[in-house]
Motif scaffolding. Structure first.
Motif, PDB file in Angstrom:
ATOM      1  N   VAL A 160      12.678  14.725  11.212  1.00  0.00           N
ATOM      2  CA  VAL A 160      11.435  15.449  10.928  1.00  0.00           C
ATOM      3  C   VAL A 160      11.469  16.004   9.503  1.00  0.00           C
ATOM      4  O   VAL A 160      10.466  15.960   8.775  1.00  0.00           O
ATOM      5  N   ASN A 161      12.628  16.504   9.095  1.00  0.00           N
ATOM      6  CA  ASN A 161      12.778  17.039   7.733  1.00  0.00           C
ATOM      7  C   ASN A 161      12.626  15.940   6.689  1.00  0.00           C
ATOM      8  O   ASN A 161      12.046  16.158   5.614  1.00  0.00           O
ATOM      9  N   LEU A 162      13.134  14.746   6.992  1.00  0.00           N
ATOM     10  CA  LEU A 162      12.998  13.610   6.076  1.00  0.00           C
ATOM     11  C   LEU A 162      11.530  13.333   5.766  1.00  0.00           C
ATOM     12  O   LEU A 162      11.149  13.205   4.593  1.00  0.00           O
ATOM     13  N   ILE A 163      10.706  13.234   6.793  1.00  0.00           N
ATOM     14  CA  ILE A 163       9.295  12.902   6.577  1.00  0.00           C
ATOM     15  C   ILE A 163       8.602  13.998   5.771  1.00  0.00           C
ATOM     16  O   ILE A 163       7.799  13.720   4.877  1.00  0.00           O
ATOM     17  N   ARG A 164       8.921  15.248   6.069  1.00  0.00           N
ATOM     18  CA  ARG A 164       8.328  16.356   5.316  1.00  0.00           C
ATOM     19  C   ARG A 164       8.727  16.301   3.844  1.00  0.00           C
ATOM     20  O   ARG A 164       7.869  16.361   2.947  1.00  0.00           O
ATOM     21  N   LEU A 165      10.030  16.171   3.574  1.00  0.00           N
ATOM     22  CA  LEU A 165      10.512  16.111   2.188  1.00  0.00           C
ATOM     23  C   LEU A 165       9.984  14.883   1.458  1.00  0.00           C
ATOM     24  O   LEU A 165       9.641  14.947   0.270  1.00  0.00           O
ATOM     25  N   PHE A 166       9.924  13.764   2.162  1.00  0.00           N
ATOM     26  CA  PHE A 166       9.430  12.530   1.555  1.00  0.00           C
ATOM     27  C   PHE A 166       7.993  12.711   1.074  1.00  0.00           C
ATOM     28  O   PHE A 166       7.647  12.349  -0.055  1.00  0.00           O
ATOM     29  N   ASN A 167       7.146  13.279   1.912  1.00  0.00           N
ATOM     30  CA  ASN A 167       5.749  13.478   1.542  1.00  0.00           C
ATOM     31  C   ASN A 167       5.596  14.491   0.412  1.00  0.00           C
ATOM     32  O   ASN A 167       4.794  14.293  -0.510  1.00  0.00           O
ATOM     33  N   GLN A 168       6.370  15.554   0.456  1.00  0.00           N
ATOM     34  CA  GLN A 168       6.308  16.545  -0.620  1.00  0.00           C
ATOM     35  C   GLN A 168       6.686  15.917  -1.959  1.00  0.00           C
ATOM     36  O   GLN A 168       5.992  16.114  -2.974  1.00  0.00           O
ATOM     37  N   THR A 169       7.758  15.158  -1.946  1.00  0.00           N
ATOM     38  CA  THR A 169       8.234  14.533  -3.179  1.00  0.00           C
ATOM     39  C   THR A 169       7.265  13.458  -3.660  1.00  0.00           C
ATOM     40  O   THR A 169       6.953  13.368  -4.852  1.00  0.00           O
ATOM     41  N   LEU A 170       6.779  12.628  -2.726  1.00  0.00           N
ATOM     42  CA  LEU A 170       5.865  11.549  -3.092  1.00  0.00           C
ATOM     43  C   LEU A 170       4.567  12.118  -3.673  1.00  0.00           C
ATOM     44  O   LEU A 170       4.049  11.619  -4.684  1.00  0.00           O
ATOM     45  N   LYS A 171       4.049  13.170  -3.066  1.00  0.00           N
ATOM     46  CA  LYS A 171       2.819  13.788  -3.561  1.00  0.00           C
ATOM     47  C   LYS A 171       3.028  14.367  -4.962  1.00  0.00           C
ATOM     48  O   LYS A 171       2.209  14.132  -5.875  1.00  0.00           O
ATOM     49  N   LYS A 172       4.100  15.101  -5.141  1.00  0.00           N
ATOM     50  CA  LYS A 172       4.377  15.726  -6.435  1.00  0.00           C
ATOM     51  C   LYS A 172       4.534  14.684  -7.526  1.00  0.00           C
ATOM     52  O   LYS A 172       3.960  14.798  -8.618  1.00  0.00           O
ATOM     53  N   ARG A 173       5.304  13.644  -7.259  1.00  0.00           N
ATOM     54  CA  ARG A 173       5.565  12.612  -8.266  1.00  0.00           C
ATOM     55  C   ARG A 173       4.311  11.779  -8.543  1.00  0.00           C
ATOM     56  O   ARG A 173       4.049  11.390  -9.678  1.00  0.00           O
ATOM     57  N   THR A 174       3.523  11.505  -7.511  1.00  0.00           N
ATOM     58  CA  THR A 174       2.288  10.725  -7.695  1.00  0.00           C
ATOM     59  C   THR A 174       1.319  11.460  -8.618  1.00  0.00           C
ATOM     60  O   THR A 174       0.777  10.877  -9.571  1.00  0.00           O
ATOM     61  N   LEU A 175       1.087  12.719  -8.343  1.00  0.00           N
ATOM     62  CA  LEU A 175       0.161  13.502  -9.165  1.00  0.00           C
ATOM     63  C   LEU A 175       0.683  13.678 -10.579  1.00  0.00           C
ATOM     64  O   LEU A 175      -0.095  13.659 -11.546  1.00  0.00           O
ATOM     65  N   ALA A 176       1.985  13.831 -10.726  1.00  0.00           N
ATOM     66  CA  ALA A 176       2.571  13.976 -12.059  1.00  0.00           C
ATOM     67  C   ALA A 176       2.354  12.730 -12.903  1.00  0.00           C
ATOM     68  O   ALA A 176       2.280  12.811 -14.139  1.00  0.00           O
ATOM     69  N   GLU A 177       2.243  11.576 -12.254  1.00  0.00           N
ATOM     70  CA  GLU A 177       2.027  10.316 -12.975  1.00  0.00           C
ATOM     71  C   GLU A 177       0.544  10.021 -13.176  1.00  0.00           C
ATOM     72  O   GLU A 177       0.181   8.952 -13.684  1.00  0.00           O
ATOM     73  N   GLY A 178      -0.316  10.933 -12.742  1.00  0.00           N
ATOM     74  CA  GLY A 178      -1.744  10.760 -12.982  1.00  0.00           C
ATOM     75  C   GLY A 178      -2.464   9.914 -11.961  1.00  0.00           C
ATOM     76  O   GLY A 178      -3.594   9.478 -12.203  1.00  0.00           O
ATOM     77  N   MET A 179      -1.846   9.681 -10.814  1.00  0.00           N
ATOM     78  CA  MET A 179      -2.480   8.908  -9.746  1.00  0.00           C
ATOM     79  C   MET A 179      -2.964   9.843  -8.648  1.00  0.00           C
ATOM     80  O   MET A 179      -2.468  10.963  -8.501  1.00  0.00           O
ATOM     81  N   ASP A 180      -3.907   9.370  -7.840  1.00  0.00           N
ATOM     82  CA  ASP A 180      -4.404  10.147  -6.708  1.00  0.00           C
ATOM     83  C   ASP A 180      -3.498   9.933  -5.492  1.00  0.00           C
ATOM     84  O   ASP A 180      -2.826   8.899  -5.366  1.00  0.00           O
ATOM     85  N   PHE A 181      -3.548  10.925  -4.593  1.00  0.00           N
ATOM     86  CA  PHE A 181      -2.681  10.900  -3.421  1.00  0.00           C
ATOM     87  C   PHE A 181      -3.516  11.132  -2.172  1.00  0.00           C
ATOM     88  O   PHE A 181      -4.318  12.077  -2.109  1.00  0.00           O
ATOM     89  N   LEU A 182      -3.353  10.247  -1.169  1.00  0.00           N
ATOM     90  CA  LEU A 182      -4.025  10.394   0.116  1.00  0.00           C
ATOM     91  C   LEU A 182      -3.029  11.013   1.092  1.00  0.00           C
ATOM     92  O   LEU A 182      -2.050  10.381   1.485  1.00  0.00           O
ATOM     93  N   ASP A 183      -3.288  12.263   1.471  1.00  0.00           N
ATOM     94  CA  ASP A 183      -2.304  13.039   2.225  1.00  0.00           C
ATOM     95  C   ASP A 183      -2.411  12.767   3.721  1.00  0.00           C
ATOM     96  O   ASP A 183      -2.995  13.549   4.481  1.00  0.00           O
ATOM     97  N   ILE A 184      -1.851  11.657   4.142  1.00  0.00           N
ATOM     98  CA  ILE A 184      -1.840  11.271   5.560  1.00  0.00           C
ATOM     99  C   ILE A 184      -1.029  12.266   6.391  1.00  0.00           C
ATOM    100  O   ILE A 184      -1.339  12.521   7.557  1.00  0.00           O
ATOM    101  N   TYR A 185       0.005  12.833   5.769  1.00  0.00           N
ATOM    102  CA  TYR A 185       0.850  13.802   6.478  1.00  0.00           C
ATOM    103  C   TYR A 185       0.026  15.030   6.863  1.00  0.00           C
ATOM    104  O   TYR A 185       0.094  15.505   8.002  1.00  0.00           O
ATOM    105  N   ALA A 186      -0.767  15.554   5.920  1.00  0.00           N
ATOM    106  CA  ALA A 186      -1.589  16.732   6.213  1.00  0.00           C
ATOM    107  C   ALA A 186      -2.599  16.437   7.317  1.00  0.00           C
ATOM    108  O   ALA A 186      -2.917  17.300   8.139  1.00  0.00           O
ATOM    109  N   LEU A 187      -3.093  15.203   7.363  1.00  0.00           N
ATOM    110  CA  LEU A 187      -4.049  14.803   8.392  1.00  0.00           C
ATOM    111  C   LEU A 187      -3.434  14.828   9.783  1.00  0.00           C
ATOM    112  O   LEU A 187      -4.077  15.222  10.758  1.00  0.00           O
ATOM    113  N   THR A 188      -2.180  14.416   9.890  1.00  0.00           N
ATOM    114  CA  THR A 188      -1.559  14.170  11.197  1.00  0.00           C
ATOM    115  C   THR A 188      -0.605  15.265  11.664  1.00  0.00           C
ATOM    116  O   THR A 188      -0.229  15.286  12.837  1.00  0.00           O
TER     117      THR A 188
END
Length: 536
Positions: free
Chosen positions: A468-496
């Motif tokens: 459970v911690n893996l999925i949480r950390l993965f999404n946090q990191t992926l979101k942060k890095r995606t936005l830092a690179e100027g791309m948009d992020f679809l937060d499926i984790y927040a939805l579910t």
């Protein structure tokens, strides 16, 4: 395949006469050493120990005709009177192999080898049993010993290549299969095994050529047709893939054809041809009752597609809209299928999702520095799509499984923290994606990973917490890095997420996939753009 005459060349490619080498059962491909008596079709009496040679030959005849119980009675009778009969032990091991009782097969053939360690076919079949049991190191050792005893044992070279492929030693596998083909150029199984090694190396055109040679040598080779289908699909030759899958289904509808029909159903689904999709699911329905592990992935797809076709879920457009509406290409593994043809609103614009499926793709596959089939397919898709396309990537869910991906990699490298493994996976993935997208000026949206919907009761408390911690950390990191690179992020984790990393039960269609309506909701409420990242 017709049984060769006793004095004809042995099918294994050894160069010896069939009667002096191996008998190959046309249905099971097991190698049999030469029978010990020239007499044929001799009646037997299991209480008569004076005719072991005739009894053995009769047992082999039964076994080759599929009468395994009768053959087993004979072999056990022989062993009762002569426990050191290595041939009877070996044949008994082959019966266990045919029954998929691999541990028994390994034990019985191993006992035969203790008695007589000079028979190449014993080691060959021991290798086959170890390979079927997933014991690839032991299988490779056995095949090597068969080759040492008989340097012209083509079948042993071919199956050695297959075992090496399964272990990941792909270049060695190519060498072994090529040696098999030097000995026996029309050896269909060796062409097939060479194709599998080349496929895993990402050399798809060469792999397809090998599968076609296997089919030319053996026109009813359904497994080669199935794998040719997979190869053509990953080479982005979708029409050719469909033809190969159809051939596999036609040749072997009860076995290889079951898997082929499932993949055909996916292709029809992506075409918007729901009638043919359902027809293929109907053709492959027996897969639901199969206990064969080789159908594991196809079974998941079957259940997933069946639910997607359910009337309860048809809240989206099944057909690609005839009206002029800009496509949003959804590129990814199986998560992407439920998004197909769904209409969403992105940045104030109505768009229709069009899925480009990459079988089994992980972020790790795209982010590592080696060529592979996933990069081949990804780059082919990115090149084929219109320039300046908007693309949603749904890749990462397989990296976040409890039994593969990041968790497995982390446990193999305990010197690294989970955060470090996650960061390395995501960084490699994003670098690769941005470099490929830049060639065609595509605009990329990165999709997150859903909260888990599996039953955590199958895991220990510690493993469940780590997962459970893996999925949480993965999404946090992926979101942060995606936005830092100027791309948009679809937060499926927040939805579910219900708040603790577990699925809220609103959007999952099964343990791993989401209902089509999830895309509508995610784009409506959980799109994080670079100009909104501070407040989201």
């Amino acid at each position: 395949m017709n049984t060769p005459a006793r004095n004809s060349p042995c099918p294994c490619g050894s160069g010896k006469k069939y009667k002096k080498c191996c008998l190959i059962n046309a249905s099971s491909k097991h190698a049999y050493p030469a029978q010990r008596d020239k007499s044929r079709n001799i009646a037997f009496n299991t209480n008569n120990a004076a005719q072991p040679e005739s009894m053995l030959n009769t047992g082999v005849a039964y076994q080759q005709s599929g009468k395994l119980e009768e053959a087993e009675i004979i072999y056990r009778s022989l062993l009762k009177n002569n426990p050191d009969d290595s041939d009877a032990l070996h044949y008994l091991g082959l019966i266990s192999y045919q029954k998929k009782q691999y541990s028994d097969a390994i034990k019985q053939i191993g006992e035969a080898i203790k008695i007589n360690n000079k028979v190449p076919a014993f080691y060959y079949n021991l290798g086959n049993a170890h390979k079927a049991a997933g014991q690839f190191d032991a299988a490779i050792a056995a095949f090597h010993e068969a080759i040492r005893l008989d340097p012209l044992f083509s079948a042993a070279y071919g199956n050695l290549g297959s075992a090496l492929t399964s272990r990941g030693d792909l270049e060695e596998a190519v060498t072994s299969c090529r040696r098999a083909l030097e000995i026996k150029p029309d050896f269909a199984e060796a062409h097939h095994n060479l194709g599998s090694a080349l496929y895993n190396l990402g050399r798809l055109d060469e792999a397809a050529a090998c599968y076609r040679r296997a089919i030319q040598a053996k026109p009813d080779y359904a497994e080669a047709q199935l794998n040719l289908g997979h190869t053509c699909y990953m080479a982005d030759k979708i029409a050719e893939a469909a033809v190969a899958y159809q051939e596999a289904l036609k040749i072997d509808p009860a076995n290889q054809g079951l898997e082929a029909a499932v993949y055909l159903s996916i292709l029809f689904y992506l075409e918007g041809n729901l009638e043919q999709c359902q027809a293929m699911l109907n053709a492959s329905r027996p897969i639901l009752t199969s206990t064969d592990s080789k159908y594991k992935n196809a079974l998941v797809y079957w259940v997933y597609l069946d639910k997607l076709l359910s009337g309860d879920l048809q809240t989206h457009e099944n057909d690609i809209s005839a009206e002029k509406i800009e496509p949003l290409y959804v590129v990814g593994e199986s998560q992407s299928l439920s998004a197909h043809a769904v209409k969403v609103r992105y940045n104030g614009q109505d768009m229709q999702c069009m899925t480009e499926w990459i079988i089994g793709c992980k972020q790790w596959h795209l982010g590592n520095d080696k060529p592979n089939i996933y990069k081949y397919k990804f780059e082919a898709v990115m090149a084929r799509l219109p320039r300046n396309s908007k693309i949603l990537l749904r890749i990462g869910a397989i990296d976040c499984r409890h039994d593969e991906g990041i968790i497995t990699a982390w446990k193999k490298r305990p010197e690294k923290s989970l955060d470090e493994v996650i960061q390395a996976t995501i960084d490699g993935f994003l670098r690769y994606v941005m470099a490929i997208a830049a060639r065609y000026e595509h605009r990329i949206i990165i999709g997150g990973v859903a909260a888990t919907n599996i039953s955590l009761d199958i895991l220990t408390k510690t493993d469940a917490e780590q997962f459970v911690n893996l999925i949480r950390l993965f999404n946090q990191t992926l979101k942060k890095r995606t936005l830092a690179e100027g791309m948009d992020f679809l937060d499926i984790y927040a939805l579910t997420d219900r708040g603790d990393g577990i699925s809220n039960g609103d959007w999952h269609i099964d343990n791993y996939h989401l209902v089509p309506g999830a895309m509508l909701e995610a784009f409506d409420k959980h799109t994080c753009s670079t100009d909104k990242k501070r407040r989201l």
